[in-house]
Scaffold this motif. Structure first.
Motif, PDB file in Angstrom:
ATOM      1  N   UNK A  67       3.906  10.218  -6.962  1.00 53.95           N
ATOM      2  CA  UNK A  67       4.991  10.645  -7.847  1.00 53.95           C
ATOM      3  C   UNK A  67       4.479  10.833  -9.272  1.00 53.95           C
ATOM      4  N   UNK A  68       3.635   9.923  -9.743  1.00 52.15           N
ATOM      5  CA  UNK A  68       3.086  10.042 -11.097  1.00 52.15           C
ATOM      6  C   UNK A  68       2.174  11.253 -11.197  1.00 52.15           C
ATOM      7  N   UNK A  69       1.401  11.511 -10.172  1.00 50.25           N
ATOM      8  CA  UNK A  69       0.515  12.665 -10.167  1.00 50.25           C
ATOM      9  C   UNK A  69       1.328  13.953 -10.239  1.00 50.25           C
ATOM     10  N   UNK A  70       2.366  14.031  -9.419  1.00 50.51           N
ATOM     11  CA  UNK A  70       3.208  15.241  -9.435  1.00 50.51           C
ATOM     12  C   UNK A  70       3.868  15.436 -10.798  1.00 50.51           C
ATOM     13  N   UNK A  71       4.306  14.335 -11.378  1.00 51.50           N
ATOM     14  CA  UNK A  71       5.001  14.400 -12.679  1.00 51.50           C
ATOM     15  C   UNK A  71       4.056  14.867 -13.777  1.00 51.50           C
ATOM     16  N   UNK A  72       2.820  14.400 -13.736  1.00 49.08           N
ATOM     17  CA  UNK A  72       1.864  14.724 -14.795  1.00 49.08           C
ATOM     18  C   UNK A  72       1.171  16.060 -14.601  1.00 49.08           C
ATOM     19  N   UNK A  73       1.054  16.532 -13.389  1.00 51.39           N
ATOM     20  CA  UNK A  73       0.296  17.740 -13.138  1.00 51.39           C
ATOM     21  C   UNK A  73       1.126  18.878 -12.560  1.00 51.39           C
ATOM     22  N   UNK A  74       2.408  18.784 -12.637  1.00 51.79           N
ATOM     23  CA  UNK A  74       3.267  19.863 -12.112  1.00 51.79           C
ATOM     24  C   UNK A  74       3.706  20.791 -13.202  1.00 51.79           C
ATOM     25  N   UNK A 112       0.841  -1.202   0.000  1.00 57.08           N
ATOM     26  CA  UNK A 112       0.000   0.000   0.000  1.00 57.08           C
ATOM     27  C   UNK A 112       0.873   1.246   0.000  1.00 57.08           C
ATOM     28  N   UNK A 113       1.886   1.263   0.874  1.00 59.05           N
ATOM     29  CA  UNK A 113       2.787   2.416   0.952  1.00 59.05           C
ATOM     30  C   UNK A 113       3.522   2.628  -0.368  1.00 59.05           C
ATOM     31  N   UNK A 114       3.998   1.543  -0.963  1.00 60.86           N
ATOM     32  CA  UNK A 114       4.734   1.630  -2.227  1.00 60.86           C
ATOM     33  C   UNK A 114       3.830   2.144  -3.341  1.00 60.86           C
ATOM     34  N   UNK A 115       2.617   1.631  -3.414  1.00 64.82           N
ATOM     35  CA  UNK A 115       1.674   2.057  -4.449  1.00 64.82           C
ATOM     36  C   UNK A 115       1.297   3.525  -4.258  1.00 64.82           C
ATOM     37  N   UNK A 116       1.051   3.922  -3.018  1.00 65.89           N
ATOM     38  CA  UNK A 116       0.704   5.310  -2.730  1.00 65.89           C
ATOM     39  C   UNK A 116       1.830   6.246  -3.155  1.00 65.89           C
TER      40      UNK A 116
END
Length: 87
Positions: free
Chosen positions: A80-87, A71-75
């Motif tokens: 990280x993917x969210x930050x990369x795509x929406x930053x 769970x921690x790894x997936x979160x």
């Protein structure tokens, strides 16, 4: 492994042997198992029910820890993917 265990199984990670042994005693104490009956790592004086309950609880706790790790790894990966795509 307990004294008197006739097995050819070899641990994959030698450092884990001591940690698992310590974990076994911690779980036994939490369950109220009389660890005074254990002499030099020999658990043969305990009932099968007591030994089985210790092993069962060890497995439950290891599964819960593995699930939490996933769970921690997936979160972390999703954040990280969210930050990369929406930053």
């Amino acid at each position: 492994m307990g004294r008197g265990a006739n097995t050819t199984n070899k641990p994959l990670i030698w450092g884990a042997v001591g940690a698992l042994d310590q974990f076994k005693y911690e779980v036994a104490n939490e369950l109220g198992v009389d660890t005074n009956k254990i002499k030099d790592g020999y658990w043969g004086e305990l009932s099968s029910r007591e030994c089985g309950s210790v092993g069962g609880h060890m497995v439950r706790r290891m599964i819960a820890a593995a699930e939490q790790s996933l769970i921690d790894q997936t979160t972390t990966n999703v954040k990280a993917a969210f930050r990369e795509n929406f930053s």
